[in-house]
Motif scaffolding. Structure first.
Motif, short mmCIF file in Angstrom:
data_model
loop_
_atom_site.label_atom_id
_atom_site.label_comp_id
_atom_site.label_asym_id
_atom_site.label_seq_id
_atom_site.Cartn_x
_atom_site.Cartn_y
_atom_site.Cartn_z
N SER A 68 -1.96 -8.29 2.19
CA SER A 68 -0.95 -8.30 1.22
C SER A 68 0.04 -6.83 1.37
CB SER A 68 -2.15 -7.99 -0.05
OG SER A 68 -2.58 -6.74 -0.20
N ALA A 69 -0.52 -6.20 1.67
CA ALA A 69 0.13 -4.76 2.13
C ALA A 69 1.40 -4.98 3.18
CB ALA A 69 -0.58 -3.54 2.79
N LEU A 70 1.22 -5.95 4.03
CA LEU A 70 2.39 -6.44 5.04
C LEU A 70 3.20 -7.22 4.55
CD1 LEU A 70 0.20 -6.16 8.32
CD2 LEU A 70 1.17 -4.29 6.97
N GLY A 73 1.26 -13.85 3.51
CA GLY A 73 0.52 -14.83 2.95
C GLY A 73 1.07 -15.18 1.22
N GLY A 74 2.57 -15.04 1.30
CA GLY A 74 2.94 -15.43 0.17
C GLY A 74 2.92 -14.44 -1.04
N ALA A 75 3.57 -14.70 -2.14
CA ALA A 75 3.62 -13.82 -3.30
C ALA A 75 2.38 -13.50 -3.87
CB ALA A 75 4.65 -14.44 -4.37
N GLY A 76 2.34 -12.20 -4.28
CA GLY A 76 0.99 -11.74 -4.96
C GLY A 76 0.88 -10.23 -4.96
N ALA A 77 -0.15 -9.90 -5.81
CA ALA A 77 0.00 -8.42 -6.00
C ALA A 77 -0.80 -7.60 -4.58
CB ALA A 77 -1.30 -8.33 -7.09
N LEU A 78 -0.49 -6.44 -4.63
CA LEU A 78 -0.91 -5.73 -3.57
C LEU A 78 -2.49 -5.69 -3.85
CD1 LEU A 78 -0.85 -3.64 -1.20
CD2 LEU A 78 -0.42 -1.73 -2.82
N LEU A 79 -3.54 -5.57 -2.93
CA LEU A 79 -4.81 -5.48 -3.11
C LEU A 79 -5.39 -4.52 -2.29
CD1 LEU A 79 -5.76 -9.47 -2.57
CD2 LEU A 79 -5.17 -8.25 -4.65
N HIS A 80 -6.30 -3.86 -2.88
CA HIS A 80 -7.13 -2.82 -2.25
C HIS A 80 -8.58 -3.34 -1.97
CE1 HIS A 80 -4.42 0.80 -3.25
NE2 HIS A 80 -3.83 0.01 -2.51
N GLN A 306 -10.51 0.77 10.40
CA GLN A 306 -10.88 -0.45 10.58
C GLN A 306 -9.51 -1.24 9.88
OE1 GLN A 306 -14.54 -1.00 9.11
NE2 GLN A 306 -15.65 -0.63 10.85
N ALA A 307 -9.07 -1.01 8.69
CA ALA A 307 -7.86 -1.29 8.27
C ALA A 307 -6.78 -1.23 9.16
CB ALA A 307 -7.67 -0.47 6.65
N GLU A 308 -6.44 0.07 9.80
CA GLU A 308 -5.58 0.25 10.92
C GLU A 308 -5.55 -0.88 11.98
OE1 GLU A 308 -4.63 3.70 12.18
OE2 GLU A 308 -5.04 5.04 10.28
N TRP A 309 -6.70 -1.30 12.33
CA TRP A 309 -6.92 -2.05 13.51
C TRP A 309 -6.61 -3.47 13.09
CZ3 TRP A 309 -9.74 -6.71 14.13
CH2 TRP A 309 -9.88 -7.24 15.31
N ASP A 321 6.79 -4.81 12.75
CA ASP A 321 6.53 -3.36 13.59
C ASP A 321 5.20 -2.98 13.49
OD1 ASP A 321 8.16 -1.00 14.52
OD2 ASP A 321 7.06 -0.43 12.78
N ARG A 322 4.71 -2.67 14.30
CA ARG A 322 3.20 -2.24 14.53
C ARG A 322 3.07 -0.67 14.04
NH1 ARG A 322 -0.50 0.85 17.43
NH2 ARG A 322 -2.43 -0.26 18.27
N ALA A 323 3.96 0.22 13.97
CA ALA A 323 3.57 1.40 13.39
C ALA A 323 3.79 1.33 12.04
CB ALA A 323 4.76 2.57 14.05
N ALA A 324 4.59 0.65 11.29
CA ALA A 324 4.73 0.63 10.02
C ALA A 324 3.55 -0.25 9.37
CB ALA A 324 6.19 -0.39 9.61
N SER A 325 3.08 -1.44 10.17
CA SER A 325 2.28 -2.05 9.74
C SER A 325 0.80 -1.31 9.73
CB SER A 325 1.92 -3.29 10.74
OG SER A 325 3.06 -4.10 10.63
N VAL A 326 0.49 -0.67 10.84
CA VAL A 326 -0.63 0.55 10.88
C VAL A 326 -0.65 1.35 9.77
CG1 VAL A 326 -1.74 2.08 11.97
CG2 VAL A 326 -1.29 0.06 13.28
N ALA A 327 0.45 1.82 9.35
CA ALA A 327 0.72 2.86 8.21
C ALA A 327 0.27 2.30 6.74
CB ALA A 327 2.21 3.70 8.32
N ALA A 328 0.82 1.04 6.58
CA ALA A 328 0.74 0.28 5.36
C ALA A 328 -0.64 -0.12 5.19
CB ALA A 328 1.71 -1.06 5.23
#
Length: 391
Positions: A68-70, A73-80, A306-309, A321-328
């Motif tokens: 969801s942060a990246l 998977g389509g539209a939807g809310a940011l999930l934590h 684990q989220a970063e992995w 982009d790997r760096a941006a994805s890991v940060a998000a």
């Protein structure tokens, strides 16, 4: 005081146990919560109901908040992810036809060697391997991609990875749509009991400490309900502590097997909790200690590493982009809220929120609030490790 009513969604799997136990054994009530549990037929429906506000929280695949942060998977809310509900708990299996071919080539189905199992699959099915996972953004998918790519098979040219909801696995095997699968219990065992599949590996043979399911919520919901979120974490944590006692397993499976929850035989559910598996129609059995873990070694802690992995893995196969994805990805596992929720209970919490993933080859003492935390082995089958960003 009137309890706060929360609607929680789940998939009919053994690792939904913390939600069911929290509701049935009074742990939610102790926190002033009344849980209404709603089963879902598919992960996509469960995710969408959570994203669009039809549920307050859900038993969710660990990569879904990261996806969801990246923007995947389509539209939807940011999930934590507020906590990890379960570690491990998946099985990898093959169709009867593929199992017969592997056996004819001399493979012994030892159930613990990912290298040997993978080589046997590759040798028996040289091209066009069709593998099912329950959802594109799932630990099942990540384990399959990680395992097969290390063996030299790459999607989509060598492997066709397709989505099959867990309750439909047996049908996919029966109609010959798939050659192999990765699924959460008890659906792998059901395929064996139906005479349609054979079990090849537990998921932990690929990654010994994979975060399988998380307690997922909408990020905007947490902002206005932080106290309720912390109470929910505590209720579920108490349920996981109760589940950690083997003496609880008989009652747990009875409660879970009820038609209002999983509606599946208690004996079938107990196999996963006990780590006792029937792997083929001939009745061969295998033992898997700690097949699924809800509590030990701070299993519920949502490690940001684990989220970063997961962010790095998703970026690699989607071209982001790997760096941006890991940060998000990092911010989607809420170790801060988990710490706050359990600050007042006698639970040993790690002092760090990240660690090198895959680096613990033997149980290891970790710096913690109580000084008694032992991290379990978390090795990847190929010996690699993942270095997170600096905290």
């Amino acid at each position: 005081m009137t309890p706060e009513t929360l609607k929680l969604g789940y998939m009919p799997l053994v690792d939904a146990a913390p939600l069911i136990i929290a509701a049935e054994m009074g742990f939610a009530e102790e926190e002033g919560l009344a849980l209404t549990l709603e089963s879902s037929p598919s992960w996509s429906m469960l995710r969408d109901k959570l994203s669009f506000g039809h549920l307050d929280a859900a038993h969710m695949l660990s990569p879904v908040p990261v996806a969801s942060a990246l923007g995947l998977g389509g539209a939807g809310a940011l999930l934590h992810g507020l906590m990890v509900l379960s570690v491990n708990g998946n099985v990898i299996g093959v169709s009867r036809a593929l199992a017969d071919d592997m056996r004819a080539m001399g493979y012994g189905f030892d159930f613990n060697d990912a290298w040997a199992a993978g080589r046997a699959v590759v040798a028996a099915r040289r091209t066009g391997l069709r593998v099912s996972v329950p959802f594109p953004f799932s630990m099942h998918a990540e384990l399959i991609y990680y395992w097969l790519s290390a063996l030299g098979l790459h999607a989509p040219q060598d492997v066709n990875v397709r989505t099959v909801p867990p309750p439909m696995l047996a049908e996919a095997l029966e109609t010959g749509e798939i050659d192999a699968f990765c699924v959460g219990e008890p659906w792998g065992s059901r395929s064996v009991d139906a005479g349609l599949g054979e079990l090849l590996l537990p998921g932990k043979a690929i990654w010994a400490r994979a975060p399988e399911k998380v307690l997922a919520v909408r990020a905007d919901w947490v902002e206005g309900h932080e106290d309720i979120a912390q109470r929910l974490i505590r209720a579920l944590w108490r349920a996981t502590r109760w589940l950690a006692d083997p003496a609880s397993h008989g009652l747990a499976t009875e409660l879970m097997s009820h038609p209002r929850h999983l509606g599946l035989p208690a004996e079938l559910l107990e196999r996963a909790l006990q780590g006792h598996f029937v792997i083929n129609a001939g009745g061969s059995t295998r033992e898997v200690p700690d097949f699924v873990d809800f509590y030990t070694g701070s299993a519920g802690f949502p490690w940001r590493s684990q989220a970063e992995w997961l962010g790095a893995q998703l970026a690699a196969r989607t071209g982001l982009d790997r760096a941006a994805s890991v940060a998000a990805a990092r911010g989607t596992f809420r170790s801060d809220l988990y710490r706050a929720a359990l600050a007042g209970v006698a639970h040993d919490l790690p002092l760090a929120s990240s660690k090198v993933e895959g680096a613990v080859s033997e149980p290891l003492t970790a710096a913690s609030t109580g000084g008694r935390l032992i991290l379990a082995r978390d090795s990847f089958f190929d010996g690699r490790s993942f270095e997170p960003s600096a905290e």
